[in-house]
Design an enzyme around this catalytic site. Structure first.
Site, PDB file in Angstrom:
ATOM      1  CE  LYS A  69      -5.647   7.827 -24.875  1.00 37.95           C
ATOM      2  NZ  LYS A  69      -6.447   7.984 -23.672  1.00 37.95           N
ATOM      3  CG  PHE A 108      -9.438  14.005 -25.110  1.00 39.30           C
ATOM      4  CD1 PHE A 108      -9.690  13.490 -26.369  1.00 39.30           C
ATOM      5  CD2 PHE A 108      -9.866  13.288 -24.004  1.00 39.30           C
ATOM      6  CE1 PHE A 108     -10.350  12.275 -26.524  1.00 39.30           C
ATOM      7  CE2 PHE A 108     -10.524  12.066 -24.148  1.00 39.30           C
ATOM      8  CZ  PHE A 108     -10.762  11.569 -25.415  1.00 39.30           C
ATOM      9  CG  ASP A 109     -14.041  13.945 -25.676  1.00 36.06           C
ATOM     10  OD1 ASP A 109     -13.056  13.915 -26.430  1.00 36.06           O
ATOM     11  OD2 ASP A 109     -14.711  12.949 -25.391  1.00 36.06           O
ATOM     12  CE1 TYR A 140      -4.245   1.767   0.775  1.00 34.05           C
ATOM     13  CE2 TYR A 140      -2.648   3.351   1.605  1.00 34.05           C
ATOM     14  CZ  TYR A 140      -3.928   3.059   1.181  1.00 34.05           C
ATOM     15  OH  TYR A 140      -4.883   4.035   1.155  1.00 34.05           O
ATOM     16  CB  ALA A 192      -2.501  10.962 -24.146  1.00 32.45           C
ATOM     17  CG  ASP A 201      -3.786  15.614 -22.651  1.00 27.04           C
ATOM     18  OD1 ASP A 201      -3.195  14.524 -22.555  1.00 27.04           O
ATOM     19  OD2 ASP A 201      -5.020  15.701 -22.839  1.00 27.04           O
ATOM     20  CG  HIS A 229     -19.926  10.340 -27.341  1.00 31.51           C
ATOM     21  ND1 HIS A 229     -19.882  11.423 -26.496  1.00 31.51           N
ATOM     22  CD2 HIS A 229     -18.793   9.624 -27.108  1.00 31.51           C
ATOM     23  CE1 HIS A 229     -18.764  11.360 -25.784  1.00 31.51           C
ATOM     24  NE2 HIS A 229     -18.095  10.286 -26.131  1.00 31.51           N
TER      25      HIS A 229
HETATM   26  N1  F0G Z   1      -6.152  13.331 -23.198  1.00 30.67           N
HETATM   27  C1  F0G Z   1      -6.136  12.839 -24.441  1.00 30.67           C
HETATM   28  C2  F0G Z   1      -5.387  13.580 -25.514  1.00 30.67           C
HETATM   29  C3  F0G Z   1      -6.822  11.674 -24.746  1.00 30.67           C
HETATM   30  O1  F0G Z   1      -6.808  11.199 -25.994  1.00 30.67           O
HETATM   31  C4  F0G Z   1      -7.514  10.991 -23.708  1.00 30.67           C
HETATM   32  C5  F0G Z   1      -8.251   9.770 -23.979  1.00 30.67           C
HETATM   33  C6  F0G Z   1      -7.478  11.530 -22.412  1.00 30.67           C
HETATM   34  C7  F0G Z   1      -6.791  12.706 -22.198  1.00 30.67           C
HETATM   35  C8  F0G Z   1      -8.195  10.871 -21.261  1.00 30.67           C
HETATM   36  O2  F0G Z   1      -7.501   9.756 -20.870  1.00 30.67           O
HETATM   37  O3  F0G Z   1      -9.109   7.871 -21.242  1.00 30.67           O
HETATM   38  O4  F0G Z   1      -7.095   7.607 -19.785  1.00 30.67           O
HETATM   39  O5  F0G Z   1      -9.006   8.967 -19.031  1.00 30.67           O
HETATM   40  N2  F0G Z   1      -8.525   9.352 -25.132  1.00 30.67           N
HETATM   41  C9  F0G Z   1      -9.181   8.120 -25.497  1.00 30.67           C
HETATM   42  C10 F0G Z   1      -9.405   8.105 -26.977  1.00 30.67           C
HETATM   43  C11 F0G Z   1     -10.390   7.782 -24.710  1.00 30.67           C
HETATM   44  O6  F0G Z   1     -10.112   7.179 -27.445  1.00 30.67           O
HETATM   45  O7  F0G Z   1      -8.878   8.950 -27.701  1.00 30.67           O
HETATM   46  P1  F0G Z   1      -8.231   8.487 -20.208  1.00 30.67           P
END
Ligand code: F0G
Length: 453
Positions: A258, A124-125, A72, A217, A215, A450
C-alpha cells in the site's frame, strides 16, 4: 484564483486496457460463478479490486530495481531499507517479510498465544485470521460512529477509549500481548485515526503496561488526514506527523503493497531489541534470513524509495483528492456512499443502494456484479460474504456495514477513469428497482470463502 491540485508526476509508460461488450461481461461473470475473483484480469476494464500491490512505481523505484543487491546475507538493499525505516518511522530494528500478513504471522508467533485478547480498531481480516488461528480473540473497540455511513466524523478509525479501558481493566495483563491500531482503518472504510486518539491510546497502553503496535499499511494516508483535519497539525510536515504518530508506538506490521508503493513486500518495525531477537527466529523459519526475509534485494531497494515518495504532501494530496473526486461524483448522482470518503477507497452502502435485497442474499456482492456487468469495473464486496460464518454455529455473520469497496490503485488511473466508474454506477443506481434478487451460495470453503465461493 487558488491553484488546484495536480498530479506531481507525468506518465512515462502506459499499459493498454480494453473496453469490453456488455453481453460478453454477462457471459464471463456467469462462467465465473458470480465471483469477481474468478475473472481473469483481461476481462476487467477498470480494476478496483484492491489498492494493494497494484500501484505504479516511479522511475526512481524502477532504477532501484536495477541496482538492487541480491546477496543472501548483508545485502546493501537491506541496509538502504533499514535506514529509510529508521529515518521515516523512527524504528531502530526491522524485519523484512514477503507481505503484510507474513509480518503478522511472525510478530504474533512471538507475542500471541491461545486465550489472549488483542484489542484494537476493526482489525483487517488477515490480522484477525492470524489472531484467531492462535485461538486468541480480536476485540473491536472502534467508535460507534464508524458503523453509520451517514455520520460525517473526521476520524472514524478512532478507538473508543471507554471500550478499550473496559478490556484492559477487566482482564489480566498477561492475556493482552498488544494493542493494535490500524492506520488508516481499512475495515471501517479507510478511515483515519487522530493523533489525539493515538496519544490517548498510548497513555492507556502505558498505564496497563501493554505494548502498542500499528498495522501501518496506510500510515502516510493517515498522516495526510491528520494534517488536513486535526487542530495544530496544519503547519506540520507529513514527515513530522508520521514521526510523531510512530513515537507513540512500540512497533508495527506493514503491508508495503500500500503506502510502500511496491508490488510485493512487508516488514515489522520494532523499538525493542529483545522482541526483535525473539521475532527473528520466526522470521528465519517462516520468511527467510534476516537481511531479506522473503523479499528480493531489488524489491527492498524499490521499497526504500517508495517510503519516501508516499510521505510527500503533493503525492498524498493528488492521491486522496482523486478518491474524493470519485466519491463526490457518486454523491452528486445520489449514490449512497460512506462519508467522509476513505483514503484509499470509496465505499458504497449496499443496504441503502439496494434496500429491497436482504443481507442474506449478499446485496453488496450483487452490487459488485451489477457494476461489472454495467461497465467492466471490478470492485470488491466488504460485507456478509467476507464476514464468513461463525466458527462455532456455522451461521452467517451479518456485519453492520454491507459495502462495495472501490479501491483506487496508486498513480494508476486518471480522473477520466473516475468519471467512467461514476457513470457506470449511476446507471446501476438508476435501474436499481429492476434488480430484484440476490445470490445463494452453492459451494464454499470453511475459511476465507469469498476468494473461492
Ligand atoms: N493490514 C491491512 C490494514 C490491510 O489492508 C492488509 C491488506 C493487510 C494488513 C495484509 O497485507 O495483503 O500484504 O498480506 N489488504 C489488502 C486489501 C489485501 O485489499 O485491502 P498483505
Amino acid at each position: 484564483m487558488k491553484l488546484p491540485y495536480a498530479e506531481p508526476y507525468k506518465i512515462k509508460m502506459v499499459e493498454t486496457i480494453k473496453r469490453t461488450k456488455r453481453e460478453d461481461r454477462e457471459k464471463w461473470i456467469k462462467e465465473a460463478k458470480y465471483n469477481l475473483f474468478n475473472l481473469s484480469s483481461d476481462k476487467v476494464f477498470i480494476d478496483l479490486l484492491t489498492d494493494s500491490g497494484t500501484g505504479a512505481m516511479s522511475d526512481q523505484q524502477w532504477s532501484a530495481i536495477m541496482t538492487g543487491d541480491e546477496s543472501y546475507a548483508g545485502s546493501r538493499s537491506f541496509f538502504e531499507l533499514k535506514e529509510a525505516i529508521r529515518d521515516i518511522l523512527g524504528f531502530e530494528h526491522f524485519l523484512p517479510t514477503h507481505q503484510g500478513r507474513a509480518a503478522e504471522n511472525v510478530l504474533f508467533s512471538a507475542l500471541v498465544k491461545e486465550g489472549d485478547l488483542v484489542p484494537g480498531n476493526s482489525h483487517f481480516d488477515t490480522t484477525k485470521g492470524h489472531i484467531e488461528i492462535r485461538k486468541a480473540t480480536a476485540i473491536d473497540c472502534t467508535i460507534d460512529e464508524a458503523f453509520d455511513t451517514t455520520i460525517n466524523h473526521p476520524f472514524k478509525g478512532n478507538i473508543d477509549l471507554n471500550k478499550l479501558d473496559e478490556v484492559l481493566s477487566s482482564n489480566p495483563k498477561e492475556k493482552i500481548p498488544l494493542i493494535l491500531i490500524t492506520v488508516t482503518c481499512n475495515s471501517s472504510g479507510g478511515q483515519p485515526v487522530s493523533m489525539e486518539n493515538i496519544k490517548a491510546v498510548s497513555v492507556l497502553a502505558k498505564k496497563y503496561g501493554i505494548p502498542l503496535f500499528f498495522d501501518a499499511a496506510r500510515y502516510a494516508e493517515n498522516a495526510y488526514f491528520i494534517k488536513l483535519r486535526e487542530n495544530g497539525y496544519q503547519d506540520k510536515s507529513i514527515r513530522d506527523i508520521i514521526k510523531e504518530m510512530f513515537s507513540y508506538a512500540d512497533g508495527n506490521t506493514m503491508s508495503s503493497k500500500k503506502d510502500g508503493i511496491v508490488n510485493i513486500g512487508g516488514f515489522i518495525g520494532l523499538r525493542s531489541k529483545k522482541l526483535y531477537d525473539k521475532a527473528s527466529m520466526f522470521n528465519i523459519v517462516y520468511e527467510g534470513f534476516l537481511t531479506y526475509g522473503g523479499m528480493a534485494g531489488r524489491d527492498m531497494a524499490a521499497l526504500a524509495k517508495g517510503l519516501y515518495e508516499s510521505a510527500d504532501f503533493d503525492y498524498l494530496e493528488s492521491r486522496i483528492s482523486q478518491v474524493a473526486y470519485l466519491g463526490n461524483k457518486l454523491k452528486d448522482y445520489g449514490v449512497p456512499v460512506q462519508e467522509p470518503f476513505g483514503g484509499h477507497a470509496v465505499f458504497v452502502d449496499a443496504k441503502r443502494f439496494l434496500p429491497h435485497i436482504p443481507q442474506s442474499e449478499y446485496s453488496a456482492q450483487l452490487l459488485a456484479v451489477e457494476l461489472f456487468i454495467e461497465g467492466g469495473v471490478r470492485g470488491v464486496e466488504i460485507g456478509t460474504l467476507l464476514a464468513d460464518r461463525d466458527p462455532v454455529t456455522r451461521k452467517n455473520r451479518y456485519p453492520e456495514l454491507e459495502l462495495l469497496r472501490l479501491a483506487i490503485p496508486r498513480r494508476v488511473y486518471t480522473n477520466n477513469h473516475m468519471d467512467y466508474i461514476a457513470a457506470a454506477l449511476k446507471n446501476v443506481y438508476d435501474r436499481r428497482n429492476e434488480i430484484t434478487k440476490g445470490f445463494k451460495i452453492i459451494h464454499e470453503k470453511d475459511i476465507m470463502r469469498h476468494f473461492t465461493v
